[in-house]
Design a protein around this motif. Structure first.
Motif, PDB file in Angstrom:
ATOM      1  N   VAL A 120       0.805  -1.430  -0.066  1.00  0.00           N
ATOM      2  CA  VAL A 120       0.017  -0.316  -0.125  1.00  0.00           C
ATOM      3  C   VAL A 120       0.520   0.886  -0.393  1.00  0.00           C
ATOM      4  O   VAL A 120       1.842   1.094   0.845  1.00  0.00           O
ATOM      5  CB  VAL A 120      -0.539  -0.422   0.850  1.00  0.00           C
ATOM      6  CG1 VAL A 120      -1.138   1.537   1.408  1.00  0.00           C
ATOM      7  CG2 VAL A 120      -1.434  -0.795   1.189  1.00  0.00           C
ATOM      8  N   GLY A 130       0.947   6.251  -0.445  1.00  0.00           N
ATOM      9  CA  GLY A 130       0.307   7.258  -0.607  1.00  0.00           C
ATOM     10  C   GLY A 130       1.027   7.581  -2.016  1.00  0.00           C
ATOM     11  O   GLY A 130       1.939   7.830  -1.960  1.00  0.00           O
ATOM     12  N   LYS A 139      -1.050  -1.275  -4.722  1.00  0.00           N
ATOM     13  CA  LYS A 139      -1.995  -0.084  -4.825  1.00  0.00           C
ATOM     14  C   LYS A 139      -1.147   1.207  -4.108  1.00  0.00           C
ATOM     15  O   LYS A 139      -0.544   1.319  -3.409  1.00  0.00           O
ATOM     16  CB  LYS A 139      -3.235  -0.444  -4.348  1.00  0.00           C
ATOM     17  CG  LYS A 139      -4.459   0.540  -4.602  1.00  0.00           C
ATOM     18  CD  LYS A 139      -6.012  -0.451  -4.317  1.00  0.00           C
ATOM     19  CE  LYS A 139      -6.888   0.447  -4.220  1.00  0.00           C
ATOM     20  NZ  LYS A 139      -8.434  -0.155  -3.803  1.00  0.00           N
ATOM     21  N   TYR A 149      -2.663   4.963  -3.322  1.00  0.00           N
ATOM     22  CA  TYR A 149      -4.299   5.908  -3.731  1.00  0.00           C
ATOM     23  C   TYR A 149      -4.092   7.628  -2.987  1.00  0.00           C
ATOM     24  O   TYR A 149      -3.446   8.234  -2.598  1.00  0.00           O
ATOM     25  CB  TYR A 149      -4.791   5.500  -1.268  1.00  0.00           C
ATOM     26  CG  TYR A 149      -4.154   4.286  -1.218  1.00  0.00           C
ATOM     27  CD1 TYR A 149      -5.533   3.290  -1.562  1.00  0.00           C
ATOM     28  CD2 TYR A 149      -3.700   3.117  -1.081  1.00  0.00           C
ATOM     29  CE1 TYR A 149      -6.425   2.185  -1.448  1.00  0.00           C
ATOM     30  CE2 TYR A 149      -3.911   2.204  -1.314  1.00  0.00           C
ATOM     31  CZ  TYR A 149      -5.396   1.005  -1.309  1.00  0.00           C
ATOM     32  OH  TYR A 149      -5.239  -0.102  -1.180  1.00  0.00           O
ATOM     33  N   GLN A 173      -3.031  11.178  -1.001  1.00  0.00           N
ATOM     34  CA  GLN A 173      -2.307  10.647   0.112  1.00  0.00           C
ATOM     35  C   GLN A 173      -0.417  10.557   0.474  1.00  0.00           C
ATOM     36  O   GLN A 173      -0.193   9.989   0.252  1.00  0.00           O
ATOM     37  CB  GLN A 173      -3.055   8.896   0.990  1.00  0.00           C
ATOM     38  CG  GLN A 173      -4.433   8.399   0.409  1.00  0.00           C
ATOM     39  CD  GLN A 173      -5.000  10.613   1.029  1.00  0.00           C
ATOM     40  OE1 GLN A 173      -5.344  10.287   2.287  1.00  0.00           O
ATOM     41  NE2 GLN A 173      -5.354  10.837   0.529  1.00  0.00           N
ATOM     42  N   ALA A 191      -2.851   5.697   6.338  1.00  0.00           N
ATOM     43  CA  ALA A 191      -3.838   4.496   6.104  1.00  0.00           C
ATOM     44  C   ALA A 191      -3.661   4.249   8.409  1.00  0.00           C
ATOM     45  O   ALA A 191      -4.873   3.691   8.603  1.00  0.00           O
ATOM     46  CB  ALA A 191      -3.365   3.249   5.722  1.00  0.00           C
ATOM     47  N   ASP A 240      -9.783  12.730   3.187  1.00  0.00           N
ATOM     48  CA  ASP A 240      -9.011  11.627   2.658  1.00  0.00           C
ATOM     49  C   ASP A 240      -9.464  10.565   3.519  1.00  0.00           C
ATOM     50  O   ASP A 240      -9.142   9.529   2.986  1.00  0.00           O
ATOM     51  CB  ASP A 240      -7.974  11.950   4.219  1.00  0.00           C
ATOM     52  CG  ASP A 240      -6.987  12.794   2.960  1.00  0.00           C
ATOM     53  OD1 ASP A 240      -6.617  13.174   1.815  1.00  0.00           O
ATOM     54  OD2 ASP A 240      -6.362  13.461   4.211  1.00  0.00           O
ATOM     55  N   TYR A 249      -9.854   7.410   1.455  1.00  0.00           N
ATOM     56  CA  TYR A 249      -8.910   6.731   0.662  1.00  0.00           C
ATOM     57  C   TYR A 249      -8.544   5.953   1.733  1.00  0.00           C
ATOM     58  O   TYR A 249      -7.979   4.726   1.797  1.00  0.00           O
ATOM     59  CB  TYR A 249      -8.078   8.139   0.425  1.00  0.00           C
ATOM     60  CG  TYR A 249      -8.496   8.296  -1.281  1.00  0.00           C
ATOM     61  CD1 TYR A 249      -9.163   7.772  -1.989  1.00  0.00           C
ATOM     62  CD2 TYR A 249      -8.848  10.218  -0.957  1.00  0.00           C
ATOM     63  CE1 TYR A 249      -9.133   8.473  -3.134  1.00  0.00           C
ATOM     64  CE2 TYR A 249      -9.230  10.609  -2.251  1.00  0.00           C
ATOM     65  CZ  TYR A 249      -9.123   9.392  -3.414  1.00  0.00           C
ATOM     66  OH  TYR A 249     -10.217  10.519  -4.687  1.00  0.00           O
ATOM     67  N   GLU A 305     -10.434   2.980   2.511  1.00  0.00           N
ATOM     68  CA  GLU A 305     -10.368   1.885   1.345  1.00  0.00           C
ATOM     69  C   GLU A 305      -9.121   1.458   1.819  1.00  0.00           C
ATOM     70  O   GLU A 305      -9.467  -0.173   1.259  1.00  0.00           O
ATOM     71  CB  GLU A 305     -10.411   3.009   0.332  1.00  0.00           C
ATOM     72  CG  GLU A 305     -10.263   2.041  -1.574  1.00  0.00           C
ATOM     73  CD  GLU A 305     -10.085   2.714  -3.139  1.00  0.00           C
ATOM     74  OE1 GLU A 305      -9.929   1.774  -3.442  1.00  0.00           O
ATOM     75  OE2 GLU A 305     -10.601   3.592  -2.600  1.00  0.00           O
ATOM     76  N   ALA A 306      -8.561   1.377   2.240  1.00  0.00           N
ATOM     77  CA  ALA A 306      -6.917   1.017   2.071  1.00  0.00           C
ATOM     78  C   ALA A 306      -6.634   0.557   3.389  1.00  0.00           C
ATOM     79  O   ALA A 306      -6.303  -0.797   3.021  1.00  0.00           O
ATOM     80  CB  ALA A 306      -6.111   2.500   2.431  1.00  0.00           C
ATOM     81  N   ASP A 365      -9.593  -2.349   2.135  1.00  0.00           N
ATOM     82  CA  ASP A 365      -8.139  -3.817   1.103  1.00  0.00           C
ATOM     83  C   ASP A 365      -7.003  -4.631   1.889  1.00  0.00           C
ATOM     84  O   ASP A 365      -6.887  -5.475   1.864  1.00  0.00           O
ATOM     85  CB  ASP A 365      -7.618  -2.647   0.281  1.00  0.00           C
ATOM     86  CG  ASP A 365      -8.313  -1.747  -0.996  1.00  0.00           C
ATOM     87  OD1 ASP A 365      -9.374  -2.551  -1.126  1.00  0.00           O
ATOM     88  OD2 ASP A 365      -7.381  -0.746  -1.454  1.00  0.00           O
TER      89      ASP A 365
END
Length: 244
Positions: free
Chosen positions: A173, A175, A204, A206, A209, A214, A225, A228, A231-232, A235
């Motif tokens: 992950v 940003g 991925k 984001y 970010q 996260a 924010d 996102y 979502e993170a 995920d």
């Protein structure tokens, strides 16, 4: 002067009442939170430079436990001082020399043994943030006992083939506006994984970010924010659920 590597603005953090408890495992202290029902699935959370007592990390431990995993965050700094937002950036490289995210194998083994022997865990995943993201990337190359990993904005270091032969499914992950990790580095990681990695992986990025996004608690998120961040986290949990 190099960009300030892992340190994100911790700002004024709201107080957080934890749901779990602290335990002593051999020479390590750890924070543990369990779901309300029996499970043989567990997740290790690797903290960032702010250490195992940082409220945001405890929030993540509790969140994972809420999704049905015995979740544990050991003190990977082994009782030494975590980085504090009042510390001076010039001292950071020295501090890092004594807190190497690639030297976590022994602690990981101690925690794996505890989860298997004391908690009856059969499948164990791992997630890590920033410093912890680097540790997760390292451990997913070295420790086959970890069924799946999520590395959140771990700085990408030391380019060599050994960095890409992941042993089990790993999700990275990032940003988009992370000042410590360039998009070029992320594209390179993707290329190399395509070349060398034999297990499922995912990368991925984001939108908009920054580093550390996260693990913010709901009351500390900016409205723009929030989608996102959520979502993170979704995920991250979905990846663990898929493999652990």
């Amino acid at each position: 002067q190099m960009a300030d590597p892992f340190l994100y603005n911790t700002g004024e953090r709201s107080h957080y009442g934890c749901l779990g408890h602290e335990v002593q495992i051999e020479y390590l202290k750890a924070y543990v939170c369990r779901p309300s029902f029996f499970t043989d699935k567990a997740v290790i959370v690797v903290h960032d430079v702010f250490g195992w007592q940082f409220p945001d990390i405890r929030y993540i431990v509790d969140l994972m436990a809420g999704h049905g995993y015995i979740t544990i965050c050991p003190d990977f700094f082994k009782g030494t001082e975590p980085w504090k937002s009042t510390d001076h950036w010039v001292d950071f490289p020295d501090w890092m020399k004594n807190h190497d995210p690639m030297k976590v194998d022994k602690e990981a083994d101690v925690v794996l043994k505890y989860l298997k022997e004391q908690c009856s865990a059969k499948k164990i995943g791992i997630v890590g943030f920033s410093w912890g993201g680097m540790a997760v990337h390292h451990l997913m190359l070295k420790n086959p006992q970890l069924t799946a990993g999520v590395s959140l904005y771990g700085r990408i270091v030391r380019d060599s083939e050994e960095r890409y032969s992941l042993l089990n499914p790993t999700f990275f992950v990032f940003g988009e506006k992370d000042h410590t990790i360039s998009l070029d580095q992320i594209f390179l990681l993707e290329d190399k994984l395509k070349q060398y990695c034999k297990v499922p992986y995912k990368i991925k990025v984001y939108p908009g970010q920054v580093h550390g996004f996260a693990q913010l608690k709901p009351e500390d998120m900016k409205p723009e924010d929030k989608p996102y961040i959520e979502e993170a986290r979704r995920d991250m949990i979905d990846w663990i659920k898929m493999f652990v």
